[in-house]
Structure formats: C-alpha cells, structure tokens
Design an enzyme around this catalytic site. Structure first.
Site, PDB file in Angstrom:
ATOM      1  N   CYS A  42     -93.375 -89.127   3.110  1.00  0.00           N
ATOM      2  CA  CYS A  42     -92.250 -87.418   2.978  1.00  0.00           C
ATOM      3  C   CYS A  42     -92.543 -86.433   3.836  1.00  0.00           C
ATOM      4  CB  CYS A  42     -93.620 -86.043   2.018  1.00  0.00           C
ATOM      5  SG  CYS A  42     -92.613 -84.759   1.748  1.00  0.00           S
ATOM      6  N   ARG A  46     -98.077 -82.215   6.601  1.00  0.00           N
ATOM      7  CA  ARG A  46     -99.236 -82.282   6.503  1.00  0.00           C
ATOM      8  C   ARG A  46     -99.490 -83.468   6.653  1.00  0.00           C
ATOM      9  NH1 ARG A  46    -100.428 -78.873   1.701  1.00  0.00           N
ATOM     10  NH2 ARG A  46     -98.487 -79.841   1.181  1.00  0.00           N
ATOM     11  N   HIS A  98     -97.457 -88.670  -1.034  1.00  0.00           N
ATOM     12  CA  HIS A  98     -99.287 -87.796  -0.679  1.00  0.00           C
ATOM     13  C   HIS A  98     -99.376 -86.224  -1.984  1.00  0.00           C
ATOM     14  CE1 HIS A  98     -96.846 -83.839   0.079  1.00  0.00           C
ATOM     15  NE2 HIS A  98     -96.385 -84.681   0.771  1.00  0.00           N
ATOM     16  N   CYS A 101     -97.490 -83.190  -3.897  1.00  0.00           N
ATOM     17  CA  CYS A 101     -96.234 -83.037  -2.823  1.00  0.00           C
ATOM     18  C   CYS A 101     -95.631 -82.277  -3.930  1.00  0.00           C
ATOM     19  CB  CYS A 101     -95.156 -84.852  -2.571  1.00  0.00           C
ATOM     20  SG  CYS A 101     -93.826 -85.049  -1.717  1.00  0.00           S
TER      21      CYS A 101
END
Ligand code: CO
Length: 197
Positions: A42, A46, A98, A101
């Site tokens: 993604c 982060r 993650h 998301c």
C-alpha cells in the site's frame, strides 16, 4: 535556493553515515541491482518496506499503490512485476497489506471519495464474495478481515497474471507471499503458506 532544507540535510547526513559505515556502498550500487524480493504494498506512508524489513537500498524492488491492488490492466504494476521476475529474477514476491487500510475501508463505506473509488472497486467484490463470514463480525473485526482477504485476493491475481503464468511455464523458481502489517505494533505476519509461482 533549496526548498525543503530539512530533507536535504537529512539526506546529506544519511549518505555520509552510510558511506562511513560501509565504504564504497554507493559506488558498488551504482553498477546495478540484484534484489531477491519484490514488494507490492500500500502507498500508506506508515508502511515503508525497507524500514520495516530492515533492508538496505538495493535489497527490495518496490511497487506501491492504494490498497496494494493487483489489477490485470495495470500497466505500471505489470511492468514492475515483469522487470522484477524476468530481468532481476527475484525469488520472492511479497504482497503486503496492512490493518487499518483507508483504501480497504473506503471500498465498503458507501461514500464517494473520488477517482480512487474506481481503483478500489475490486475490494468491494472481495467483501461481497465473503459476505457470510464478514456478517458475523463487529465493524473493527470486519475491516481487519477484509484487509486480510484483500491481500489474499491480490496475491491470487498476481499468481494468475500472464507474467507469473509464463514464469511457471519456464519452471522459474518463485514464491508469492501474502503478508499483512500491523500499524499498531509494527509487526508483519504471514497469512498463508507461499503460493509457488
Ligand atoms: Co492502505
């Protein structure tokens, strides 16, 4: 005059520290790359693959987009995958999503977000295909699970891509991994045994 002076200062300090701890590092790398891994992840700020896996420049080839999608019509992603598989001969392709998301959440919240809605439509299809399982869960659990199901679906898409089909037909050794990263604890976890490409 340079804009963003802090970033240039950071970069100067980083390049000097790297060269000091590993003399010749940049000169060696300027000659070419031979990463063993391809990362499809993604775009979220982060989830930076090199940092969270403790890898140096040169160790992982990277493609990132919103919600780590693998669409068969995405020429950017397919070009990256073809280069990584056929030229760099990476041994592992990691599809990593993650928890938390925003792209996954946006795919099922019933709101308009813009162009991205078209990009994340396939995640709503994944949710629909697993409607029964998701219906049993609370909102947070549902979103976590959809983040996982999205990774598994994209890894399957990758496995079915022409590039991976061709690699399989050539007998090229390659594993596809489905991973998910926890924003809250910094840990990566594997969702299933690797698909052998
Ligand atoms: Co995301």
């Amino acid at each position: 005059m340079k804009t963003l002076p802090t970033l240039f200062e950071n970069n100067e300090a980083w390049a000097q520290a790297k060269e000091a701890s590993d003399p010749g590092f940049f000169e060696r790398h300027a000659g070419g790359q031979s990463p063993k891994y391809l990362w499809i992840g993604c775009a979220d700020s982060r989830v930076p693959p090199n940092q969270l896996l403790g890898l140096d420049p040169g160790e992982i080839f990277v493609h990132r987009n919103i919600a780590n999608q693998v669409h068969h019509s995405d020429l950017s992603m397919l070009s990256v995958v073809q280069y990584a598989v056929e030229h760099l001969k990476v041994e592992h392709v990691i599809v990593c999503g993650h928890y938390g998301c925003g792209g996954v959440a946006a795919s099922v919240d019933g709101q308009r977000h813009g162009i991205v809605d078209n990009w994340i439509k396939p995640i709503a299809d994944v949710a629909e295909a697993h409607e029964g399982e998701l219906a049993e869960m609370d909102e947070a659990g549902k979103l976590d699970r959809l983040c996982e199901l999205n990774v598994l679906a994209q890894a399957r898409n990758l496995s079915r891509s022409t590039v991976l089909e061709d690699a399989r037909n050539r007998g090229q050794k390659l594993e596809i991994h489905s991973w998910i990263y926890g924003l809250a604890d910094g840990k990566v976890k594997s969702l299933q045994d690797p698909l052998v490409g």
